[in-house]
Design a protein around this motif. Structure first.
Motif, mmCIF file in Angstrom:
data_model
loop_
_atom_site.group_PDB
_atom_site.id
_atom_site.type_symbol
_atom_site.label_atom_id
_atom_site.label_comp_id
_atom_site.label_asym_id
_atom_site.label_seq_id
_atom_site.Cartn_x
_atom_site.Cartn_y
_atom_site.Cartn_z
ATOM 1 N N ARG A 9 0.858 -1.180 0.000
ATOM 2 C CA ARG A 9 0.000 0.000 0.000
ATOM 3 C C ARG A 9 0.895 1.231 0.000
ATOM 4 N N LYS A 10 0.464 2.275 -0.619
ATOM 5 C CA LYS A 10 1.286 3.490 -0.726
ATOM 6 C C LYS A 10 1.688 4.032 0.640
ATOM 7 N N ARG A 11 0.863 3.842 1.654
ATOM 8 C CA ARG A 11 1.166 4.365 2.983
ATOM 9 C C ARG A 11 1.899 3.351 3.859
ATOM 10 N N CYS A 12 2.373 2.254 3.279
ATOM 11 C CA CYS A 12 3.106 1.237 4.034
ATOM 12 C C CYS A 12 4.458 1.788 4.475
ATOM 13 N N LEU A 13 4.719 1.727 5.776
ATOM 14 C CA LEU A 13 6.015 2.147 6.292
ATOM 15 C C LEU A 13 7.029 1.037 6.051
ATOM 16 N N THR A 14 8.239 1.416 5.690
ATOM 17 C CA THR A 14 9.335 0.464 5.526
ATOM 18 C C THR A 14 10.513 0.967 6.348
ATOM 19 N N PRO A 15 11.486 0.107 6.600
ATOM 20 C CA PRO A 15 12.622 0.536 7.428
ATOM 21 C C PRO A 15 13.348 1.736 6.838
ATOM 22 N N GLU A 16 13.808 2.600 7.732
ATOM 23 C CA GLU A 16 14.566 3.766 7.304
ATOM 24 C C GLU A 16 15.839 3.303 6.605
ATOM 25 N N GLY A 17 16.137 3.908 5.484
ATOM 26 C CA GLY A 17 17.334 3.555 4.726
ATOM 27 C C GLY A 17 17.136 2.406 3.748
ATOM 28 N N MET A 18 15.974 1.806 3.745
ATOM 29 C CA MET A 18 15.718 0.705 2.812
ATOM 30 C C MET A 18 15.299 1.282 1.468
ATOM 31 N N HIS A 49 9.887 -6.943 10.321
ATOM 32 C CA HIS A 49 9.251 -8.236 10.065
ATOM 33 C C HIS A 49 8.230 -8.114 8.937
ATOM 34 N N CYS A 50 8.162 -9.153 8.136
ATOM 35 C CA CYS A 50 7.185 -9.226 7.050
ATOM 36 C C CYS A 50 6.363 -10.478 7.288
ATOM 37 N N MET A 51 5.188 -10.298 7.834
ATOM 38 C CA MET A 51 4.357 -11.432 8.224
ATOM 39 C C MET A 51 3.540 -11.940 7.051
ATOM 40 N N TRP A 52 3.516 -13.240 6.929
ATOM 41 C CA TRP A 52 2.697 -13.896 5.927
ATOM 42 C C TRP A 52 1.528 -14.482 6.676
ATOM 43 N N LEU A 53 0.367 -13.931 6.453
ATOM 44 C CA LEU A 53 -0.812 -14.321 7.204
ATOM 45 C C LEU A 53 -1.475 -15.524 6.564
ATOM 46 N N THR A 54 -2.013 -16.388 7.420
ATOM 47 C CA THR A 54 -2.661 -17.584 6.893
ATOM 48 C C THR A 54 -3.942 -17.217 6.175
ATOM 49 N N GLY A 55 -4.333 -18.091 5.332
ATOM 50 C CA GLY A 55 -5.534 -17.841 4.556
ATOM 51 C C GLY A 55 -5.199 -17.113 3.280
ATOM 52 N N ARG A 56 -5.853 -17.477 2.253
ATOM 53 C CA ARG A 56 -5.663 -16.829 0.957
ATOM 54 C C ARG A 56 -7.014 -16.734 0.291
ATOM 55 N N HIS A 112 1.888 -8.344 6.069
ATOM 56 C CA HIS A 112 1.980 -7.108 6.838
ATOM 57 C C HIS A 112 3.436 -6.840 7.202
ATOM 58 N N VAL A 113 3.900 -5.631 6.890
ATOM 59 C CA VAL A 113 5.262 -5.197 7.185
ATOM 60 C C VAL A 113 5.204 -4.294 8.412
ATOM 61 N N GLN A 114 6.059 -4.593 9.417
ATOM 62 C CA GLN A 114 6.074 -3.772 10.623
ATOM 63 C C GLN A 114 7.371 -3.995 11.389
ATOM 64 N N LEU A 119 2.065 -9.478 15.462
ATOM 65 C CA LEU A 119 1.124 -8.593 14.782
ATOM 66 C C LEU A 119 0.557 -7.569 15.752
ATOM 67 N N VAL A 120 0.754 -6.322 15.415
ATOM 68 C CA VAL A 120 0.298 -5.205 16.244
ATOM 69 C C VAL A 120 -1.224 -5.097 16.117
ATOM 70 N N PRO A 121 -1.915 -4.769 17.212
ATOM 71 C CA PRO A 121 -3.383 -4.627 17.145
ATOM 72 C C PRO A 121 -3.805 -3.619 16.074
ATOM 73 N N TRP A 122 -4.969 -3.852 15.505
ATOM 74 C CA TRP A 122 -5.473 -3.023 14.418
ATOM 75 C C TRP A 122 -5.573 -1.559 14.818
ATOM 76 N N THR A 123 -5.939 -1.258 16.053
ATOM 77 C CA THR A 123 -6.080 0.145 16.467
ATOM 78 C C THR A 123 -4.748 0.882 16.350
ATOM 79 N N VAL A 124 -3.652 0.217 16.663
ATOM 80 C CA VAL A 124 -2.328 0.832 16.557
ATOM 81 C C VAL A 124 -1.942 0.961 15.090
ATOM 82 N N ARG A 125 -2.185 -0.094 14.309
ATOM 83 C CA ARG A 125 -1.858 -0.045 12.878
ATOM 84 C C ARG A 125 -2.658 1.039 12.180
ATOM 85 N N ARG A 126 -3.906 1.230 12.573
ATOM 86 C CA ARG A 126 -4.755 2.254 11.964
ATOM 87 C C ARG A 126 -4.152 3.641 12.182
ATOM 88 N N LYS A 127 -3.686 3.916 13.400
ATOM 89 C CA LYS A 127 -3.056 5.204 13.686
ATOM 90 C C LYS A 127 -1.811 5.391 12.832
#
Length: 137
Positions: A9-18, A49-56, A112-114, A119-127
């Protein structure tokens, strides 16, 4: 597969310097110019971390050409991904061409990249998505 396998997603944060070579897909998504393994390794080498979530899930689209069908199915697949997640991995993309039309099927996994290892709770990810960086370490 000729299509990109990782989307952010365009607003996805990635590590600084990457440094990532991104290609704009639409107003919400960019594709990453590297394989799934390269992407995960690059994220982890920065301590993230780059999490691969179950389910497709999969989507099917029809078009007059293979390119049209592929474009439509990728858009449908990415649009179907919950806004809770900031990345997607294309597991499978198949196109069958018949006389006069093509049918494309895509299978996508949510990712999910974080910074955190769990996995951080959705309320934190939303902020974080809304631009409030005070909730992340």
């Amino acid at each position: 597969m000729s299509s990109p396998a990782i989307f952010l997603r365009k607003r996805c944060l990635t590590p600084e310097g990457m440094s990532l070579r991104l290609t704009t897909v639409d107003s919400v998504w960019d594709s990453v110019d590297m394989s799934e393994r390269e992407f995960t390794t690059a994220i982890e080498s920065h301590g993230w971390h780059c999490m691969w979530l179950t389910g497709r899930f999969s989507r099917v689209s029809v078009g007059r050409t293979a390119e049209t069908a592929t474009s439509k199915v990728m858009k449908a697949g990415l649009d179907a991904l919950s806004t809770s997640f900031n990345a997607a991995e294309v597991d499978l993309l198949r196109v069958a061409t018949y006389r006069g039309f093509s049918v494309a099927r895509v299978t996508i996994h949510a990712r999910h990249v974080q910074r955190e290892a769990t996995l951080v709770p959705w309320t934190v990810r939303r902020k974080e998505l809304d631009g409030d960086q005070t909730t992340t370490p």
